[in-house]
Design an enzyme around this catalytic site. Structure first.
Site, PDB file in Angstrom:
ATOM      1  N   GLY A  59      21.103  11.787   6.908  1.00  0.00           N
ATOM      2  CA  GLY A  59      22.410  11.145   6.842  1.00  0.00           C
ATOM      3  C   GLY A  59      23.151  11.425   5.559  1.00  0.00           C
ATOM      4  N   LEU A  89      21.789  12.386  15.604  1.00  0.00           N
ATOM      5  CA  LEU A  89      23.126  12.940  15.784  1.00  0.00           C
ATOM      6  C   LEU A  89      24.240  11.926  15.569  1.00  0.00           C
ATOM      7  CD1 LEU A  89      22.468  15.201  18.910  1.00  0.00           C
ATOM      8  CD2 LEU A  89      22.244  15.756  16.474  1.00  0.00           C
ATOM      9  N   ARG A  91      24.780  10.271  12.995  1.00  0.00           N
ATOM     10  CA  ARG A  91      25.223  10.241  11.602  1.00  0.00           C
ATOM     11  C   ARG A  91      24.951  11.538  10.853  1.00  0.00           C
ATOM     12  NH1 ARG A  91      20.615   8.370  12.727  1.00  0.00           N
ATOM     13  NH2 ARG A  91      18.781   8.594  11.416  1.00  0.00           N
ATOM     14  N   ASP A 148      14.962   8.605   2.180  1.00  0.00           N
ATOM     15  CA  ASP A 148      15.077   7.302   2.836  1.00  0.00           C
ATOM     16  C   ASP A 148      13.834   6.443   2.645  1.00  0.00           C
ATOM     17  OD1 ASP A 148      13.263   8.664   4.375  1.00  0.00           O
ATOM     18  OD2 ASP A 148      14.319   8.420   6.275  1.00  0.00           O
ATOM     19  N   ASN A 149      13.028   6.746   1.608  1.00  0.00           N
ATOM     20  CA  ASN A 149      11.828   5.945   1.391  1.00  0.00           C
ATOM     21  C   ASN A 149      11.559   5.825  -0.104  1.00  0.00           C
ATOM     22  OD1 ASN A 149       9.521   8.043   0.603  1.00  0.00           O
ATOM     23  ND2 ASN A 149      10.797   8.979   2.199  1.00  0.00           N
ATOM     24  N   CYS A 206      16.300   2.486   7.815  1.00  0.00           N
ATOM     25  CA  CYS A 206      17.410   2.655   8.760  1.00  0.00           C
ATOM     26  C   CYS A 206      16.890   2.835  10.185  1.00  0.00           C
ATOM     27  CB  CYS A 206      18.269   3.847   8.350  1.00  0.00           C
ATOM     28  SG  CYS A 206      19.210   3.574   6.828  1.00  0.00           S
ATOM     29  N   CYS A 366       4.820  -2.400  17.425  1.00  0.00           N
ATOM     30  CA  CYS A 366       6.181  -2.349  16.876  1.00  0.00           C
ATOM     31  C   CYS A 366       6.803  -1.037  17.342  1.00  0.00           C
ATOM     32  CB  CYS A 366       6.165  -2.483  15.353  1.00  0.00           C
ATOM     33  SG  CYS A 366       5.302  -1.144  14.495  1.00  0.00           S
TER      34      CYS A 366
END
Length: 408
Positions: A59, A89, A91, A148-149, A206, A366
């Protein structure tokens, strides 16, 4: 007021001086830049000679790659070990429908080439880690962090501090974004402001909590602007400032952040002088049984769960309980039939024990198995040794049992 870091600071950091003269075609292409006094011919030549490492072709990396390529940054390194998925797709605009299943580095490289064939793209199809980060970062002038982590964010921060490189960082979640420039030689690093990572599972990703598709464009474009300012040595970069964006309110707030003299990596007496195990630092070791500390949390495969559900429908087998720890938004996309809902917060508070029958085995699931593994670990620590984790979660259920269901 933030410092104005001129070309000398960039040269000291290893950013090369301007490259030879532009060709007539290049001069025409970048004419709108050249008309800006702060850029001019020399600035555009500097961009052409620059090398920028973009970590993550997702992103945030998508708009950064698009705009840095269009701006004429000469070499773009792309680090990513993932492949394009249809859920990207919404973002990740550097990829298209035809790229689904392809390596993200290759997809991004094709898009960059279509935008500006004069840009050299270096694909690093790998997971950046403590073994390769210093070598990767050392080969570039600055790093654009699109990760993202938390383990990778701390890894990149430390690698940039140890190599003296500027670190252009951003983070996004739902409608909220943050962006800053960490550069220990001129201000704080990421650790100065965020010395400790949050507890594992406390901050949803996210992939678990969602993100507004256009938010990465806003934050990634700011990252691109900051990278270009740094490469040109113009303006006031976001060194010592944290820009906070709320897309719902459409507000941008600026917080002043300062260098921590006691920072373990860039402070007066650093204790981190080499890269460490960042998964361990962020409290993300391999999942283990809380009772022994060594045994892997027991799992059930989705095919085994399918057989158990079929047996239940037929009235066969011993009673057991299936528990879904996800929130209502995730369950609205896809669910496994027959699951009771017990949220993760209830496992962490201990309230889950009163909601799950004690007289029968329990299987917890989960999205992909990480949060449910934590739930199983908590159950087993409370004495529920009959608790097991669904390996791969809902994603594995869709992939192996019912591909007609949507995924996310």
């Amino acid at each position: 007021m933030a410092p104005v870091l001129g070309p000398a600071a960039l040269i000291d950091a290893g950013v090369p001086t301007a490259s030879p003269s532009l060709t007539p075609a290049e001069t025409s292409r970048y004419a709108r830049h050249i008309l800006i006094p702060e850029v001019g011919l020399e600035g555009q030549r500097r961009l052409r000679s620059a090398r920028v490492l973009v970590v993550g072709a997702g992103g945030l990396g998508s708009p950064a790659l698009l705009y840095l390529a269009a701006a004429g940054v000469g070499t773009l390194g792309i680090v990513d070990d993932d492949v394009v998925d249809v859920t990207n797709l919404q973002r990740q605009v550097v990829h298209g429908v035809d790229d689904v299943g392809a390596a993200k580095t290759s997809s991004a490289a094709r898009t960059v080439a279509a935008i500006n064939p004069g840009v050299e793209v270096v694909e690093h199809r790998l997971r950046i880690d403590s073994d390769n980060a210093l070598d990767l970062v050392s080969g570039y002038d600055l790093v654009v962090d699109g990760t993202d982590n938390f383990p990778t964010r701390y890894l990149l921060n430390d690698a940039c501090v140890l190599t003296g490189k500027p670190h252009v960082w951003a983070s996004i979640y739902r409608f909220d974004g943050q962006v800053s420039v960490w550069w220990a030689q001129h201000g704080p690093c990421y650790r100065c402001v965020f010395p400790e990572p949050p507890a594992p599972g406390l901050v949803p990703s996210c992939a678990e909590g969602g993100v507004l598709g256009v938010l990465p464009a806003a934050m990634g474009s700011v990252q691109s602007t900051e990278a270009i300012k740094l490469l040109l040595g113009i303006g006031e970069p976001l060194v010592g400032r944290l820009l906070v964006h709320d897309a719902l309110r459409q507000t941008w707030d600026t917080l002043t952040v300062r260098k921590d003299p006691g920072c373990p990596v860039c402070g007066e007496h650093p204790t981190i002088t080499e890269l460490v195990d960042y998964r361990d630092f962020c409290g993300m070791p391999s999942v283990t049984d809380a009772g022994s500390g060594t045994d892997v949390v027991p799992t059930v495969s989705v095919r085994e769960l399918r057989d158990l559900l079929r047996a239940r429908e037929a009235g066969d087998g011993e009673p057991w309980t299936l528990v879904d720890v996800r929130g209502p938004e995730e369950r609205s996309i896809v669910s496994i039939p027959g699951a009771d809902v017990v949220l993760m917060d209830e496992f962490r508070s201990g309230a889950a024990l009163s909601k799950i029958p004690a007289d029968r085995p329990v299987i917890v699931h989960c999205k992909s198995g990480a949060r449910s593994a934590e739930a199983v670990r908590l159950l087993r620590a409370s004495g529920r040794t009959d608790a097991r984790n669904l390996e791969g979660g809902v994603l594995a259920w869709v992939a192996e049992v019912d591909p007609s269901l949507p995924t996310y």
